[in-house]
Design a protein around this motif. Structure first.
Motif, short mmCIF file in Angstrom:
data_model
loop_
_atom_site.label_atom_id
_atom_site.label_comp_id
_atom_site.label_asym_id
_atom_site.label_seq_id
_atom_site.Cartn_x
_atom_site.Cartn_y
_atom_site.Cartn_z
N VAL A 185 19.60 71.36 15.29
CA VAL A 185 19.41 70.94 15.89
C VAL A 185 18.49 72.43 16.99
CG1 VAL A 185 20.22 70.32 18.26
CG2 VAL A 185 21.50 69.24 15.52
N SER A 186 19.18 73.44 16.92
CA SER A 186 19.13 75.00 17.18
C SER A 186 17.59 75.21 16.80
CB SER A 186 19.94 75.93 16.44
OG SER A 186 21.27 75.54 17.00
N PHE A 187 17.96 74.80 15.64
CA PHE A 187 16.24 74.86 15.16
C PHE A 187 15.41 74.40 15.86
CE2 PHE A 187 12.94 74.14 11.60
CZ PHE A 187 12.32 75.35 11.42
N TYR A 188 15.28 73.04 15.28
CA TYR A 188 14.37 71.84 16.31
C TYR A 188 13.79 72.53 17.58
CZ TYR A 188 12.56 67.87 18.56
OH TYR A 188 11.76 67.28 19.01
N THR B 37 18.90 79.19 19.91
CA THR B 37 17.32 78.51 20.10
C THR B 37 17.06 79.51 20.98
OG1 THR B 37 18.66 76.44 20.43
CG2 THR B 37 16.82 76.41 21.95
N LEU B 38 16.90 79.99 21.22
CA LEU B 38 16.27 80.91 22.41
C LEU B 38 15.56 82.45 21.27
CD1 LEU B 38 18.33 81.84 25.50
CD2 LEU B 38 16.41 80.95 24.81
N THR B 39 16.17 82.29 20.20
CA THR B 39 15.93 83.52 19.31
C THR B 39 14.72 82.45 18.75
OG1 THR B 39 18.23 84.19 18.88
CG2 THR B 39 16.21 84.47 17.52
N ILE B 40 14.80 81.67 18.36
CA ILE B 40 14.10 80.51 17.34
C ILE B 40 13.02 80.56 18.00
CG2 ILE B 40 13.18 78.16 15.87
CD1 ILE B 40 16.13 78.42 15.15
N ALA B 41 13.26 80.33 19.17
CA ALA B 41 12.27 80.25 20.81
C ALA B 41 10.57 81.54 20.91
CB ALA B 41 12.27 79.66 21.89
N LYS B 42 12.09 82.67 20.88
CA LYS B 42 11.02 83.25 20.74
C LYS B 42 10.18 84.20 19.68
CE LYS B 42 11.83 88.50 20.66
NZ LYS B 42 13.24 89.41 20.95
N PHE B 43 10.62 83.88 18.36
CA PHE B 43 9.72 84.30 17.93
C PHE B 43 9.04 83.26 16.96
CE2 PHE B 43 12.78 87.18 16.51
CZ PHE B 43 12.55 88.29 17.03
N THR B 44 8.81 81.90 17.59
CA THR B 44 7.80 80.90 17.09
C THR B 44 6.87 81.38 18.86
OG1 THR B 44 9.75 78.96 16.84
CG2 THR B 44 7.45 78.80 17.93
N LEU B 45 7.11 81.68 19.51
CA LEU B 45 6.46 82.22 20.13
C LEU B 45 5.34 83.64 20.07
CD1 LEU B 45 4.95 81.44 23.79
CD2 LEU B 45 6.85 82.34 24.25
N MET C 12 10.34 73.87 19.83
CA MET C 12 9.89 72.69 20.96
C MET C 12 9.64 73.86 22.02
SD MET C 12 8.98 70.27 18.76
CE MET C 12 8.60 69.00 19.73
N LEU C 13 10.78 74.94 21.97
CA LEU C 13 10.80 75.33 23.18
C LEU C 13 10.41 76.78 22.96
CD1 LEU C 13 12.29 76.21 25.79
CD2 LEU C 13 13.78 77.48 24.85
N GLY C 14 9.54 76.40 22.06
CA GLY C 14 9.02 78.28 22.16
C GLY C 14 7.59 77.61 22.06
N MET C 15 6.94 76.57 21.49
CA MET C 15 6.11 75.71 21.25
C MET C 15 5.75 75.22 22.65
SD MET C 15 3.17 75.21 18.95
CE MET C 15 1.70 74.76 19.27
#
Lengths: 290, 256
Positions: free
Chosen positions: B95-98, B5-13, B102-105
């Motif tokens: 779930v992690s992807f979602y 989740t944190l990795t996806i959030a980081k790269f989304t940001l 959302m966390l990144g955005m």
């Protein structure tokens, strides 16, 4: 490595529309260590099958079973699978390196191994020169190469590729095929879909052929070619009397052997004696029309 | 799961940040801050309030605008471009992807709100406006409002197409801001059935006026800790509710 068991899938375009069947009780098995081509014309159901295989969509009936060698939990299994979708498209504002690192992190690679693998595969796929450029500046072929590097980054045991060579130039196609062969020699199972028969005939030892959602063939490629071989023999020989190379095509094994025995008695020399086979493309074309 | 989740959030940001949206918004906010500074010279009594009103208004509008127009594509574009296949074919759950996206955005929306508000605040302080801790609460409420809007638009985009999602979210946002005032109109008060209907709406649908704390700051109203505490709880509860629905939809969605 995995097995499709009676997979059925239907789709509806709109709520009111009747359903249409894409896969009709499809069953086949892909053995470990094989290089297996997944063949079918456009709309045969190849991409739908791959989506079901990877859990992107659910089948109406049937199950997909993975070998226990890949792991027992979904997480273990998917950590040993590398998948590249057809015409991959990535985040345009990330650089190639950032995207690779992103995927490496999701594959639980540590930083050192991730960097090593990025360096190795991007060199092998001739995309290393563009790693610090934004992905939106990449050409179609470069995207394909980046996608393949991402697929191989975590050293997967099962490599699944959807139309991996579409959009590649001839040099790129050759490079991809060479890498497929190399991976397969290392013991990896490679399963890739294509509607280009020659690509599969050239490098695969196994094939799964589907047509309109039904299985047409699954097994060794040689067996399929052998099964569809003709009873014609091509005989090339050097005729001593005329001092010329000649070629005869004869039907029936006994007739061909009698012919060879006769001219050998006259001191002629045999250059080649080959049973004529149909190419995979011809077989597919013939079966579709039958 | 947390690591994914944190990795996806980081790269989304990183990805949103690289699209230069933040830079554009900051340029815009500086321009508006200058305009509000000039405008404040023509007012009598409370020139500093003008800069605050315009600046916080922009912070709110830009964050909500980004939430709606980038948020609607946050998952749908991943599905359309098949990028999602590269991610969930790895040992990463939907779930992690979602949650990661959302966390990144949401982090981006928080950053955007803080940066634009800081520009507004610097003009306000330059015009000798007094400091109050209400600024922090107000900035947080603007960010929460944008994050709630993001969850609304993403939930809708998982069920209907992008255009309908955007239009519906804008409608919900506008109605959600006016619902409390509408309940007090004489026309409504004199019709119990209508009053009840609006009451039910404000309980079920997102009630943005619950988390709009700007008015306390701009009109110097008293804001008690239990009031903003309730706003915070309401926003978090609603976000949690929408996240649960979205996860249920995404887990069962055919990604074709």
């Amino acid at each position: 490595m995995f097995e499709f068991k009676d997979i059925k899938k239907t789709f509806k375009v709109d709520f009111w529309d009747p359903t249409f069947t894409v896969l009709n009780s499809l069953s086949f098995k892909v053995e470990e260590g094989t290089m297996c081509g997944f063949l079918g014309v456009n709309g045969a159901g190849k991409t739908t099958s791959l989506k079901i295989l990877l859990g992107f969509i659910k089948p109406d009936a049937g199950i997909v079973e993975f070998s226990s060698k890949l792991g027992l939990s979904k997480s273990e299994i998917f950590s040993r699978i590398g998948f590249m979708p057809e015409r991959p498209y990535f985040y345009p504002d990330l650089t190639g390196r950032e995207f690779l690192k992103y995927m490496g992190s999701l594959s639980k690679l540590n930083s050192r191994l991730c960097n090593e693998n990025i360096s190795r595969w991007t060199k092998e796929l001739s995309i290393d020169f563009a790693l610090n450029r934004k992905i939106k500046t990449y050409s179609k072929g470069m995207l394909q190469r980046l996608g393949f590097a991402v697929t191989l980054l975590h050293d997967p045991q099962l490599i699944i590729l959807d139309e991996p060579m579409s959009g590649l130039d001839p040099v790129g196609r050759k490079e991809f095929k060479d890498i497929f062969k190399k991976l397969n020699q290392q013991g990896k199972t490679v399963f890739f879909s294509s509607h280009i028969v020659n690509d599969i005939e050239e490098i695969c030892d196994h094939a799964v052929v589907i047509d309109k959602g039904d299985l047409f063939y699954s097994g060794k490629l040689n067996d399929l070619l052998e099964k569809n071989a003709t009873d014609q023999y091509e005989i090339c020989y050097f005729d001593k009397k005329t001092e010329k190379n000649n070629m005869e095509i004869l039907t029936g094994y006994n007739q061909a052997v009698s012919f060879v025995e006769a001219f050998l008695k006259n001191d002629n020399s045999l250059t080649s004696f080959v049973r004529k086979t149909m190419s995979l493309e011809e077989i597919i074309y013939k079966v579709r029309n039958d | 799961m947390i690591r994914d989740t944190l990795t996806i959030a980081k790269f989304t940001l990183i990805q949103i940040n690289k699209s230069k949206i933040l830079v554009n918004v900051i340029f815009l906010s500086v321009a508006i801050a200058l305009v509000s500074y000039v405008l404040s010279e023509f007012t009598h009594g409370v020139p500093s309030k003008i800069s605050l009103d315009i600046g916080f208004g922009l912070a709110s509008l830009s964050s909500v605008g980004i939430a709606i127009f980038l948020g609607v594509q946050l998952l749908s574009q991943e599905m359309d471009s098949r990028t999602i296949y590269m991610i969930i074919s790895r040992p990463v759950s939907r779930v992690s992807f979602y949650l990661g996206k959302m966390l990144g955005m949401s982090t981006f929306l928080l950053l955007n709100t803080i940066l634009v508000s800081m520009v507004a605040l610097s003009v306000y302080l330059k015009l000798n406006g007094p400091w109050t801790n209400l600024f922090i609460v107000t900035i947080l409420s603007i960010a929460l409002e944008a994050i709630l809007t993001l969850f609304v638009v993403v939930s809708l985009a998982l069920i209907v197409n992008n255009v309908i999602s955007v239009v519906t979210t804008i409608a919900l946002y506008v109605v959600g801001h006016g619902i409390e005032d509408a309940k007090n109109i004489t026309y409504v008060v004199s019709r119990p059935w209508l009053e009840n209907l609006l009451r039910i709406y404000s309980k079920v649908m997102p009630n943005f006026s619950q988390i709009n704390l700007k008015r306390y700051l701009l009109y110097s109203l008293d804001l008690y800790p239990n009031s903003w505490g309730w706003s915070l709880v309401y926003a978090l509860f609603y976000i949690l509710f929408l996240a649960t629905i979205s996860i249920l939809v995404l887990r069962n969605k055919n990604l074709d």
